[in-house]
Design a protein around this motif. Structure first.
Motif, PDB file in Angstrom:
ATOM      1  N   THR A   1      -4.212   7.720  -0.994  1.00 22.79           N
ATOM      2  CA  THR A   1      -4.307   6.847   0.185  1.00 22.79           C
ATOM      3  C   THR A   1      -3.586   7.458   1.385  1.00 22.79           C
ATOM      4  O   THR A   1      -3.482   6.831   2.433  1.00 22.79           O
ATOM      5  CB  THR A   1      -3.719   5.461  -0.108  1.00 22.79           C
ATOM      6  N   GLU A   2      -3.097   8.702   1.201  1.00 25.35           N
ATOM      7  CA  GLU A   2      -2.455   9.448   2.279  1.00 25.35           C
ATOM      8  C   GLU A   2      -1.208   8.752   2.800  1.00 25.35           C
ATOM      9  O   GLU A   2      -0.909   8.732   3.988  1.00 25.35           O
ATOM     10  CB  GLU A   2      -3.467   9.716   3.408  1.00 25.35           C
ATOM     11  N   ASN A   3      -0.450   8.178   1.849  1.00 24.26           N
ATOM     12  CA  ASN A   3       0.854   7.605   2.151  1.00 24.26           C
ATOM     13  C   ASN A   3       1.942   8.619   1.774  1.00 24.26           C
ATOM     14  O   ASN A   3       1.738   9.803   1.923  1.00 24.26           O
ATOM     15  CB  ASN A   3       1.005   6.254   1.451  1.00 24.26           C
ATOM     16  N   GLU A   4       3.086   8.174   1.251  1.00 24.56           N
ATOM     17  CA  GLU A   4       4.225   9.062   1.093  1.00 24.56           C
ATOM     18  C   GLU A   4       4.046  10.129   0.004  1.00 24.56           C
ATOM     19  O   GLU A   4       3.392   9.883  -1.015  1.00 24.56           O
ATOM     20  CB  GLU A   4       5.488   8.248   0.742  1.00 24.56           C
TER      21      GLU A   4
ATOM     22  N   VAL B   1       0.817  -1.219   0.000  1.00 25.25           N
ATOM     23  CA  VAL B   1       0.000   0.000   0.000  1.00 25.25           C
ATOM     24  C   VAL B   1       0.847   1.264   0.000  1.00 25.25           C
ATOM     25  O   VAL B   1       0.420   2.308  -0.494  1.00 25.25           O
ATOM     26  CB  VAL B   1      -0.970  -0.005   1.205  1.00 25.25           C
ATOM     27  N   SER B   2       2.064   1.182   0.520  1.00 27.31           N
ATOM     28  CA  SER B   2       2.935   2.354   0.635  1.00 27.31           C
ATOM     29  C   SER B   2       4.275   2.061  -0.016  1.00 27.31           C
ATOM     30  O   SER B   2       4.615   0.903  -0.303  1.00 27.31           O
ATOM     31  CB  SER B   2       3.155   2.705   2.108  1.00 27.31           C
ATOM     32  N   ALA B   3       5.065   3.106  -0.219  1.00 27.32           N
ATOM     33  CA  ALA B   3       6.430   2.911  -0.718  1.00 27.32           C
ATOM     34  C   ALA B   3       7.256   2.120   0.285  1.00 27.32           C
ATOM     35  O   ALA B   3       8.059   1.263  -0.091  1.00 27.32           O
ATOM     36  CB  ALA B   3       7.072   4.271  -0.990  1.00 27.32           C
ATOM     37  N   LYS B   4       7.054   2.381   1.558  1.00 30.75           N
ATOM     38  CA  LYS B   4       7.792   1.674   2.610  1.00 30.75           C
ATOM     39  C   LYS B   4       7.496   0.172   2.569  1.00 30.75           C
ATOM     40  O   LYS B   4       8.419  -0.653   2.584  1.00 30.75           O
ATOM     41  CB  LYS B   4       7.431   2.250   3.979  1.00 30.75           C
ATOM     42  N   LYS B   5       6.215  -0.184   2.508  1.00 30.36           N
ATOM     43  CA  LYS B   5       5.854  -1.604   2.468  1.00 30.36           C
ATOM     44  C   LYS B   5       6.306  -2.246   1.149  1.00 30.36           C
ATOM     45  O   LYS B   5       6.726  -3.414   1.133  1.00 30.36           O
ATOM     46  CB  LYS B   5       4.359  -1.774   2.654  1.00 30.36           C
ATOM     47  N   SER B   6       6.234  -1.490   0.063  1.00 34.50           N
ATOM     48  CA  SER B   6       6.668  -2.022  -1.234  1.00 34.50           C
ATOM     49  C   SER B   6       8.157  -2.328  -1.217  1.00 34.50           C
ATOM     50  O   SER B   6       8.595  -3.378  -1.708  1.00 34.50           O
ATOM     51  CB  SER B   6       6.345  -1.022  -2.345  1.00 34.50           C
ATOM     52  N   ALA B   7       8.950  -1.416  -0.652  1.00 30.86           N
ATOM     53  CA  ALA B   7      10.394  -1.637  -0.565  1.00 30.86           C
ATOM     54  C   ALA B   7      10.712  -2.816   0.348  1.00 30.86           C
ATOM     55  O   ALA B   7      11.599  -3.633   0.045  1.00 30.86           O
ATOM     56  CB  ALA B   7      11.085  -0.374  -0.068  1.00 30.86           C
TER      57      ALA B   7
ATOM     58  N   GLN C   1      11.855   3.843  -2.405  1.00 35.03           N
ATOM     59  CA  GLN C   1      11.641   2.652  -3.234  1.00 35.03           C
ATOM     60  C   GLN C   1      12.226   2.704  -4.637  1.00 35.03           C
ATOM     61  O   GLN C   1      12.201   1.708  -5.349  1.00 35.03           O
ATOM     62  CB  GLN C   1      10.138   2.384  -3.351  1.00 35.03           C
ATOM     63  N   GLN C   2      12.764   3.848  -5.060  1.00 30.42           N
ATOM     64  CA  GLN C   2      13.067   4.003  -6.481  1.00 30.42           C
ATOM     65  C   GLN C   2      14.056   2.968  -7.016  1.00 30.42           C
ATOM     66  O   GLN C   2      13.978   2.572  -8.180  1.00 30.42           O
ATOM     67  CB  GLN C   2      13.589   5.417  -6.767  1.00 30.42           C
ATOM     68  N   LYS C   3      14.973   2.503  -6.200  1.00 33.19           N
ATOM     69  CA  LYS C   3      15.957   1.537  -6.699  1.00 33.19           C
ATOM     70  C   LYS C   3      15.313   0.211  -7.106  1.00 33.19           C
ATOM     71  O   LYS C   3      15.932  -0.589  -7.815  1.00 33.19           O
ATOM     72  CB  LYS C   3      17.059   1.297  -5.679  1.00 33.19           C
ATOM     73  N   TYR C   4      14.064  -0.005  -6.683  1.00 28.20           N
ATOM     74  CA  TYR C   4      13.348  -1.227  -7.041  1.00 28.20           C
ATOM     75  C   TYR C   4      12.332  -1.007  -8.167  1.00 28.20           C
ATOM     76  O   TYR C   4      11.666  -1.952  -8.575  1.00 28.20           O
ATOM     77  CB  TYR C   4      12.591  -1.765  -5.826  1.00 28.20           C
ATOM     78  N   VAL C   5      12.194   0.215  -8.654  1.00 28.16           N
ATOM     79  CA  VAL C   5      11.137   0.554  -9.619  1.00 28.16           C
ATOM     80  C   VAL C   5      11.551   0.173 -11.043  1.00 28.16           C
ATOM     81  O   VAL C   5      12.638   0.527 -11.500  1.00 28.16           O
ATOM     82  CB  VAL C   5      10.789   2.052  -9.549  1.00 28.16           C
ATOM     83  N   ALA C   6      10.637  -0.536 -11.742  1.00 25.92           N
ATOM     84  CA  ALA C   6      10.885  -0.916 -13.132  1.00 25.92           C
ATOM     85  C   ALA C   6       9.842  -0.356 -14.090  1.00 25.92           C
ATOM     86  O   ALA C   6       9.996  -0.480 -15.309  1.00 25.92           O
ATOM     87  CB  ALA C   6      10.934  -2.438 -13.265  1.00 25.92           C
ATOM     88  N   TYR C   7       8.778   0.267 -13.547  1.00 25.09           N
ATOM     89  CA  TYR C   7       7.657   0.696 -14.383  1.00 25.09           C
ATOM     90  C   TYR C   7       6.888   1.755 -13.610  1.00 25.09           C
ATOM     91  O   TYR C   7       6.912   1.763 -12.375  1.00 25.09           O
ATOM     92  CB  TYR C   7       6.764  -0.522 -14.668  1.00 25.09           C
TER      93      TYR C   7
ATOM     94  N   ALA D   1       9.734  -6.559  -9.371  1.00 23.11           N
ATOM     95  CA  ALA D   1      10.087  -5.158  -9.134  1.00 23.11           C
ATOM     96  C   ALA D   1       8.845  -4.385  -8.701  1.00 23.11           C
ATOM     97  O   ALA D   1       7.771  -4.953  -8.507  1.00 23.11           O
ATOM     98  CB  ALA D   1      10.705  -4.548 -10.393  1.00 23.11           C
ATOM     99  N   ILE D   2       9.008  -3.069  -8.563  1.00 22.23           N
ATOM    100  CA  ILE D   2       7.909  -2.199  -8.134  1.00 22.23           C
ATOM    101  C   ILE D   2       7.353  -1.430  -9.316  1.00 22.23           C
ATOM    102  O   ILE D   2       8.101  -0.963 -10.186  1.00 22.23           O
ATOM    103  CB  ILE D   2       8.390  -1.212  -7.046  1.00 22.23           C
ATOM    104  N   LEU D   3       6.035  -1.280  -9.330  1.00 23.90           N
ATOM    105  CA  LEU D   3       5.346  -0.356 -10.219  1.00 23.90           C
ATOM    106  C   LEU D   3       5.022   0.878  -9.375  1.00 23.90           C
ATOM    107  O   LEU D   3       4.180   0.823  -8.488  1.00 23.90           O
ATOM    108  CB  LEU D   3       4.065  -0.992 -10.774  1.00 23.90           C
ATOM    109  N   TYR D   4       5.697   1.982  -9.663  1.00 23.21           N
ATOM    110  CA  TYR D   4       5.535   3.218  -8.899  1.00 23.21           C
ATOM    111  C   TYR D   4       4.283   3.953  -9.355  1.00 23.21           C
ATOM    112  O   TYR D   4       4.160   4.310 -10.525  1.00 23.21           O
ATOM    113  CB  TYR D   4       6.781   4.081  -9.089  1.00 23.21           C
ATOM    114  N   ASP D   5       3.354   4.170  -8.410  1.00 27.55           N
ATOM    115  CA  ASP D   5       2.122   4.905  -8.706  1.00 27.55           C
ATOM    116  C   ASP D   5       1.938   5.984  -7.648  1.00 27.55           C
ATOM    117  O   ASP D   5       1.358   5.742  -6.595  1.00 27.55           O
ATOM    118  CB  ASP D   5       0.918   3.960  -8.729  1.00 27.55           C
ATOM    119  N   GLN D   6       2.455   7.185  -7.936  1.00 25.45           N
ATOM    120  CA  GLN D   6       2.397   8.259  -6.949  1.00 25.45           C
ATOM    121  C   GLN D   6       0.969   8.724  -6.693  1.00 25.45           C
ATOM    122  O   GLN D   6       0.633   9.116  -5.573  1.00 25.45           O
ATOM    123  CB  GLN D   6       3.253   9.451  -7.388  1.00 25.45           C
TER     124      GLN D   6
END
Length: 293
Positions: free
Chosen positions: A186-189, A157-163, A198-204, A175-180
């Motif tokens: 959702t009132e996360n980051e 749900v968050s960048a923290k949990k995704s990482a 999380q950016q080092k894990y983002v592929a899309y 990898a991670i799909l980054y959706d700002q």
């Protein structure tokens, strides 16, 4: 330089081939295609070879890259082994479609976790990690990457949990799909924190925009989308909402990202908020190109 794809979530009035033709017309480089039964602008879950060949031929004719497929399975964290295996089988089938169509990514939900659900969280987390590794092994054989979206009602749900999930899975085909936009409503980051986390894990990346509904907080009863009476935002053409895309794209570029931007234009869910993709997705794409220039 970023490449821009249109998402068939934004083209509910079009067949997949018509959507591909639209992408060519509005100047997109590629397309992300929904995999779901009974959706006009998607391919069915059990897609026959003739349909796949038709879609591939249309994309090749138009010079549009099929970048990603988006199924709606989510119970990869289920403690019901039969259900978990069923969901993973659907994703493996999607990976096979990717191999045939030349697509690089399958969008994945980080399990299914309703708001407030605390049932055996540690065990379900471990099951999600296990599932992503198992599906990742299959995807790697086909040169496909599973991208786990920052998404409500999931364990990402968050960048923290995704990482944290990526660290636990530790697989080259996951990898991670980054959706700002999802992180925002959702009132996360905020974007600075999300990218640092999380950016080092983002592929899309998914790109969309929104404005908040005054006096409402985020809530959703399901994974795919909030019910209409639950919505705390209205969707907007990119550049006409509150998500700071110039700053986000500049920041991810600094971090070395030069991959795909997929316009997740949400007309399928919210047709009263935004115009037909021939108008609104086109304006969104032109806005992104103006930023890149």
């Amino acid at each position: 330089m970023f490449k821009i794809a249109g998402h068939t979530m934004g083209t509910p009035e079009y067949t997949v081939c018509e959507a591909i033709e639209l992408m060519k017309k509005i100047g997109a480089d590629g397309i992300e295609i929904v995999v779901q039964d009974d959706y006009r602008s998607g391919i069915p879950c059990d897609c026959d070879q003739e349909t796949l060949e038709k879609v591939k031929e249309c994309a090749e004719k138009m010079g549009i890259r099929i970048v990603a497929l988006t199924p709606y399975n989510s119970y990869f964290n289920s403690l019901d082994e039969e259900k978990r295996q069923e969901e993973m089988a659907a994703i493996r089938k999607g990976v096979d479609y990717c191999e045939f169509l030349g697509a690089s990514y399958v969008r994945i939900y980080g399990g299914n976790l309703s708001a407030g659900d605390t049932y055996k969280l540690e065990e379900r987390w471990d099951m999600l990690v296990r599932s992503l590794r198992e599906m990742g092994d299959y995807a790697k054989e086909k040169n496909v990457t599973l991208v786990v979206e920052n998404h409500f009602n999931t364990m990402a749900v968050s960048a923290k949990k995704s990482a944290e999930l990526m660290k636990a899975v530790d697989h080259p085909a996951v990898a991670i799909l980054y959706d700002q936009a999802n992180l925002t409503f959702t009132e996360n980051e905020d974007y600075q924190t999300a990218i640092a986390t999380q950016q080092k894990y983002v592929a899309y990346m998914h790109v969309k925009d929104l404005v908040f509904v005054e006096g409402k907080s985020f809530v959703s009863s399901n994974v795919a989308r909030p019910n209409e009476d639950e919505r705390n935002v209205k969707t907007r053409i990119v550049g006409e909402g509150v998500v700071p895309w110039p700053e986000i794209l500049s920041k991810v570029k600094e971090q070395g990202y030069d991959g795909w931007l997929s316009l997740e234009y949400e007309r399928r869910w919210h047709p009263d908020d935004i115009p037909d993709a021939s108008i609104g997705m086109k304006k969104s794409l032109e806005y992104l190109k103006s930023i890149m220039e």
